[in-house]
Design a protein around this motif. Structure first.
Motif, PDB file in Angstrom:
ATOM      1  N   PHE A 162       0.851  -1.191   0.000  1.00 57.23           N
ATOM      2  CA  PHE A 162       0.000   0.000   0.000  1.00 57.23           C
ATOM      3  C   PHE A 162       0.884   1.238   0.000  1.00 57.23           C
ATOM      4  O   PHE A 162       2.061   1.179   0.374  1.00 57.23           O
ATOM      5  N   THR A 163       0.299   2.341  -0.445  1.00 55.26           N
ATOM      6  CA  THR A 163       1.058   3.585  -0.469  1.00 55.26           C
ATOM      7  C   THR A 163       0.131   4.765  -0.285  1.00 55.26           C
ATOM      8  O   THR A 163      -1.054   4.719  -0.650  1.00 55.26           O
ATOM      9  N   TYR A 171       4.082   0.719   2.347  1.00 54.87           N
ATOM     10  CA  TYR A 171       4.662  -0.599   2.594  1.00 54.87           C
ATOM     11  C   TYR A 171       4.608  -1.403   1.302  1.00 54.87           C
ATOM     12  O   TYR A 171       3.568  -1.439   0.662  1.00 54.87           O
ATOM     13  N   PRO A 172       5.706  -2.059   0.908  1.00 51.72           N
ATOM     14  CA  PRO A 172       7.064  -1.982   1.437  1.00 51.72           C
ATOM     15  C   PRO A 172       7.667  -0.588   1.254  1.00 51.72           C
ATOM     16  O   PRO A 172       7.156   0.212   0.477  1.00 51.72           O
ATOM     17  N   ALA A 173       8.765  -0.363   1.942  1.00 53.46           N
ATOM     18  CA  ALA A 173       9.355   0.975   1.952  1.00 53.46           C
ATOM     19  C   ALA A 173       9.816   1.427   0.579  1.00 53.46           C
ATOM     20  O   ALA A 173       9.914   2.619   0.318  1.00 53.46           O
ATOM     21  N   GLY A 174      10.095   0.485  -0.322  1.00 55.59           N
ATOM     22  CA  GLY A 174      10.598   0.834  -1.646  1.00 55.59           C
ATOM     23  C   GLY A 174       9.535   1.220  -2.652  1.00 55.59           C
ATOM     24  O   GLY A 174       9.849   1.487  -3.821  1.00 55.59           O
ATOM     25  N   ASN A 175       8.257   1.259  -2.264  1.00 59.25           N
ATOM     26  CA  ASN A 175       7.203   1.658  -3.198  1.00 59.25           C
ATOM     27  C   ASN A 175       7.443   3.070  -3.722  1.00 59.25           C
ATOM     28  O   ASN A 175       7.940   3.938  -2.994  1.00 59.25           O
ATOM     29  N   THR A 176       7.045   3.304  -4.971  1.00 60.31           N
ATOM     30  CA  THR A 176       7.180   4.632  -5.558  1.00 60.31           C
ATOM     31  C   THR A 176       5.899   5.008  -6.294  1.00 60.31           C
ATOM     32  O   THR A 176       5.122   4.144  -6.705  1.00 60.31           O
ATOM     33  N   VAL A 177       5.706   6.317  -6.478  1.00 59.06           N
ATOM     34  CA  VAL A 177       4.607   6.854  -7.278  1.00 59.06           C
ATOM     35  C   VAL A 177       5.209   7.804  -8.304  1.00 59.06           C
ATOM     36  O   VAL A 177       5.957   8.719  -7.942  1.00 59.06           O
ATOM     37  N   LEU A 178       4.869   7.590  -9.572  1.00 58.68           N
ATOM     38  CA  LEU A 178       5.393   8.409 -10.657  1.00 58.68           C
ATOM     39  C   LEU A 178       4.235   9.038 -11.426  1.00 58.68           C
ATOM     40  O   LEU A 178       3.463   8.323 -12.066  1.00 58.68           O
ATOM     41  N   PRO A 179       4.059  10.374 -11.375  1.00 59.89           N
ATOM     42  CA  PRO A 179       3.048  11.008 -12.215  1.00 59.89           C
ATOM     43  C   PRO A 179       3.426  10.845 -13.690  1.00 59.89           C
ATOM     44  O   PRO A 179       4.566  11.119 -14.080  1.00 59.89           O
ATOM     45  N   VAL A 230      -1.693  14.235 -16.499  1.00 61.73           N
ATOM     46  CA  VAL A 230      -2.609  14.932 -15.596  1.00 61.73           C
ATOM     47  C   VAL A 230      -3.537  13.912 -14.958  1.00 61.73           C
ATOM     48  O   VAL A 230      -4.294  13.214 -15.646  1.00 61.73           O
ATOM     49  N   GLY A 231      -3.455  13.777 -13.644  1.00 63.17           N
ATOM     50  CA  GLY A 231      -4.299  12.848 -12.920  1.00 63.17           C
ATOM     51  C   GLY A 231      -3.977  11.387 -13.138  1.00 63.17           C
ATOM     52  O   GLY A 231      -4.777  10.524 -12.776  1.00 63.17           O
ATOM     53  N   VAL A 232      -2.820  11.076 -13.712  1.00 56.67           N
ATOM     54  CA  VAL A 232      -2.451   9.687 -14.006  1.00 56.67           C
ATOM     55  C   VAL A 232      -1.142   9.369 -13.304  1.00 56.67           C
ATOM     56  O   VAL A 232      -0.158  10.123 -13.408  1.00 56.67           O
ATOM     57  N   TYR A 233      -1.116   8.223 -12.597  1.00 58.77           N
ATOM     58  CA  TYR A 233       0.042   7.876 -11.775  1.00 58.77           C
ATOM     59  C   TYR A 233       0.392   6.407 -11.963  1.00 58.77           C
ATOM     60  O   TYR A 233      -0.495   5.544 -12.061  1.00 58.77           O
ATOM     61  N   GLN A 234       1.680   6.134 -11.995  1.00 61.54           N
ATOM     62  CA  GLN A 234       2.175   4.759 -11.964  1.00 61.54           C
ATOM     63  C   GLN A 234       2.657   4.457 -10.554  1.00 61.54           C
ATOM     64  O   GLN A 234       3.581   5.101 -10.047  1.00 61.54           O
ATOM     65  N   VAL A 235       2.028   3.492  -9.921  1.00 57.79           N
ATOM     66  CA  VAL A 235       2.413   3.066  -8.574  1.00 57.79           C
ATOM     67  C   VAL A 235       3.207   1.775  -8.700  1.00 57.79           C
ATOM     68  O   VAL A 235       2.748   0.803  -9.318  1.00 57.79           O
ATOM     69  N   ARG A 236       4.405   1.764  -8.129  1.00 56.67           N
ATOM     70  CA  ARG A 236       5.246   0.576  -8.133  1.00 56.67           C
ATOM     71  C   ARG A 236       5.260  -0.012  -6.726  1.00 56.67           C
ATOM     72  O   ARG A 236       5.772   0.603  -5.778  1.00 56.67           O
ATOM     73  N   PHE A 237       4.665  -1.204  -6.582  1.00 57.68           N
ATOM     74  CA  PHE A 237       4.711  -1.926  -5.311  1.00 57.68           C
ATOM     75  C   PHE A 237       5.948  -2.816  -5.347  1.00 57.68           C
ATOM     76  O   PHE A 237       5.966  -3.856  -6.025  1.00 57.68           O
ATOM     77  N   ALA A 238       6.977  -2.400  -4.623  1.00 54.86           N
ATOM     78  CA  ALA A 238       8.300  -3.012  -4.749  1.00 54.86           C
ATOM     79  C   ALA A 238       8.297  -4.468  -4.296  1.00 54.86           C
ATOM     80  O   ALA A 238       7.875  -4.792  -3.177  1.00 54.86           O
ATOM     81  N   GLY A 239       8.758  -5.356  -5.176  1.00 52.34           N
ATOM     82  CA  GLY A 239       8.914  -6.763  -4.841  1.00 52.34           C
ATOM     83  C   GLY A 239       7.628  -7.538  -4.696  1.00 52.34           C
ATOM     84  O   GLY A 239       7.648  -8.676  -4.211  1.00 52.34           O
ATOM     85  N   GLN A 240       6.509  -6.989  -5.154  1.00 52.75           N
ATOM     86  CA  GLN A 240       5.206  -7.623  -4.924  1.00 52.75           C
ATOM     87  C   GLN A 240       4.597  -8.235  -6.184  1.00 52.75           C
ATOM     88  O   GLN A 240       3.386  -8.474  -6.247  1.00 52.75           O
ATOM     89  N   PRO A 291       3.635   1.238   9.463  1.00 51.36           N
ATOM     90  CA  PRO A 291       2.883   1.790   8.338  1.00 51.36           C
ATOM     91  C   PRO A 291       1.471   1.224   8.288  1.00 51.36           C
ATOM     92  O   PRO A 291       1.250   0.064   8.648  1.00 51.36           O
ATOM     93  N   LEU A 292       0.549   2.059   7.850  1.00 48.61           N
ATOM     94  CA  LEU A 292      -0.835   1.612   7.752  1.00 48.61           C
ATOM     95  C   LEU A 292      -1.511   2.275   6.568  1.00 48.61           C
ATOM     96  O   LEU A 292      -1.007   3.236   5.994  1.00 48.61           O
ATOM     97  N   ASN A 293      -2.679   1.746   6.225  1.00 44.13           N
ATOM     98  CA  ASN A 293      -3.422   2.202   5.063  1.00 44.13           C
ATOM     99  C   ASN A 293      -4.883   2.379   5.420  1.00 44.13           C
ATOM    100  O   ASN A 293      -5.421   1.622   6.232  1.00 44.13           O
ATOM    101  N   VAL A 294      -5.534   3.373   4.808  1.00 45.16           N
ATOM    102  CA  VAL A 294      -6.962   3.616   4.992  1.00 45.16           C
ATOM    103  C   VAL A 294      -7.624   3.653   3.622  1.00 45.16           C
ATOM    104  O   VAL A 294      -7.121   4.299   2.700  1.00 45.16           O
ATOM    105  N   GLN A 295      -8.756   2.951   3.503  1.00 49.46           N
ATOM    106  CA  GLN A 295      -9.557   2.958   2.284  1.00 49.46           C
ATOM    107  C   GLN A 295     -11.006   3.318   2.633  1.00 49.46           C
ATOM    108  O   GLN A 295     -11.502   2.963   3.701  1.00 49.46           O
ATOM    109  N   VAL A 296     -11.664   4.029   1.705  1.00 49.86           N
ATOM    110  CA  VAL A 296     -13.050   4.461   1.882  1.00 49.86           C
ATOM    111  C   VAL A 296     -13.847   4.088   0.639  1.00 49.86           C
ATOM    112  O   VAL A 296     -13.358   4.246  -0.492  1.00 49.86           O
TER     113      VAL A 296
END
Length: 350
Positions: free
Chosen positions: A38-39, A52-60, A63-73, A295-300
């Motif tokens: 999660f990130t 989590y994991p700590a190596g996660n990244t977010v790359l815009p 506009v309004g579009v993001y690549q989320v990398r969940f490291a090692g997952q 680390p924790l995550n919240v979803q709605v």
């Protein structure tokens, strides 16, 4: 539909095949979950306490579009959930996800009311499981508009089902993980599309034989629309399946007004322990006592039969041992603040 990498496109058929095999055969035995991450993206950077994991990244990437990398997952299948974090009427949805080398890549799209792509903070969550033995009644589905299942999990090993009930409406059944009812546990629903789409839980019901979730999806104009979507069901377990550990998780259903005690659970304090108070028009302050460990995550997820949608006004805050969601915000399709039904789920790694 755009894909984050060629690897995702190449594996699309394999993902679908795996989903069908899981739905019709006996799943392989494995720990729950196989992978998860999660990130929390605040609009400018990843927030370590929500990552989590700590190596996660977010790359815009637009506009309004993001690549989320969940490291090692990296793992075929699974589900993604995402919640906008914005003090305006914005929502975010999952476009696509899949393995790229050792990592899991997800494309997230965010929009403002009216369906215009717009930059936003967000909270994103990925998990995938096989086998049996989740901590409590637990399951998920990634489904096509036709009801065909792309990927799924059921803690009892039973095949889930998705039945279209009309345009933009589905019945999702999780057999074998039922409970006394009439409404127990919690759900999260996310649209999976490249065009502006919002999905929500109209309602869910619990009987000893199964859990059933009715899913609605809407387009930017607020009309029911067919779409891919993900839905996860949790009861006395974390949103990624196990309990306990993790020791710290909780969920709550706002109807509006308090839902049944069986839809308000805290892993430390039990049923009915989480609280909600109004913080203004369309705003709800939710407090999860004694589970605020990062680390924790919240979803709605919004609930109900209308086209209202909900997210997070600001990133959650922790004053250990307590977690404060300040605030859940809800809007009409036109973007006006409104008191609306929703579920909120908080899940620590610990």
């Amino acid at each position: 539909m755009p894909r984050p990498t060629r690897a995702i496109s190449a594996l699309a058929g394999l993902v679908a095949l795996i989903g069908m095999l899981v739905g019709t055969g006996t799943p392989a035995q494995a720990a729950v979950p196989d992978r998860f991450g999660f990130t929390l993206w605040n609009g400018a950077a990843v927030v370590p306490a929500g990552n989590y994991p700590a190596g996660n990244t977010v790359l815009p990437v637009g506009v309004g579009v993001y690549q989320v990398r969940f490291a090692g997952q990296a793992f075929s299948g699974g589900v993604v959930h995402v919640t906008a974090v914005s003090n305006g009427p914005r929502w975010c949805q999952a476009d696509s996800w899949g393995p790229s080398g050792a990592d899991e890549l997800a494309i997230i799209r965010c929009f403002r009311a009216g369906g215009v792509p717009d930059n936003s903070g967000f909270s994103a969550f990925f998990t995938t499981s096989t086998g049996v033995g989740a901590g409590g009644p637990y399951g998920y589905v990634h489904a096509q508009p036709t009801g065909a299942i792309v990927s799924q999990y059921n803690a009892a090993g039973a095949p889930n089902s998705v039945t279209p009930l009309g345009v933009g409406t589905w019945s999702v059944k999780f057999p074998g993980i039922g409970s006394a009812g009439p409404i127990d546990g919690s759900v999260q629903v996310t649209a999976a599309a490249s065009v502006p789409t919002r999905c929500k839980a109209r309602n869910w019901t619990s009987i000893p034989a199964q859990q059933e979730v009715i899913v609605y999806c809407f387009n930017a104009a607020g009309a029911l629309v067919n779409s891919r979507f993900t839905v996860s069901y949790q009861q006395k377990t974390s949103l990624y399946g196990p309990a306990i550990p993790p020791k710290y998780f909780g969920y709550l259903w706002h109807v509006p007004g308090a839902g049944p005690a069986t839809t308000n659970f805290n892993s430390v304090l039990g049923f009915g322990a989480n609280t909600l108070i109004s913080a203004g028009p369309g705003l709800s302050l939710v407090t999860f006592r004694q589970i605020g460990f990062t680390p924790l995550n919240v979803q709605v997820t919004a609930t109900g039969s209308n086209s209202n949608f909900c997210g997070l006004n600001f990133p959650w805050t922790v004053a250990a041992p307590d977690l404060y969601v300040r605030d859940v915000n809800c809007f009409t399709n036109a973007g006006a603040a409104v008191n609306s039904g929703f579920t909120v789920s908080a899940n620590s790694r610990l």
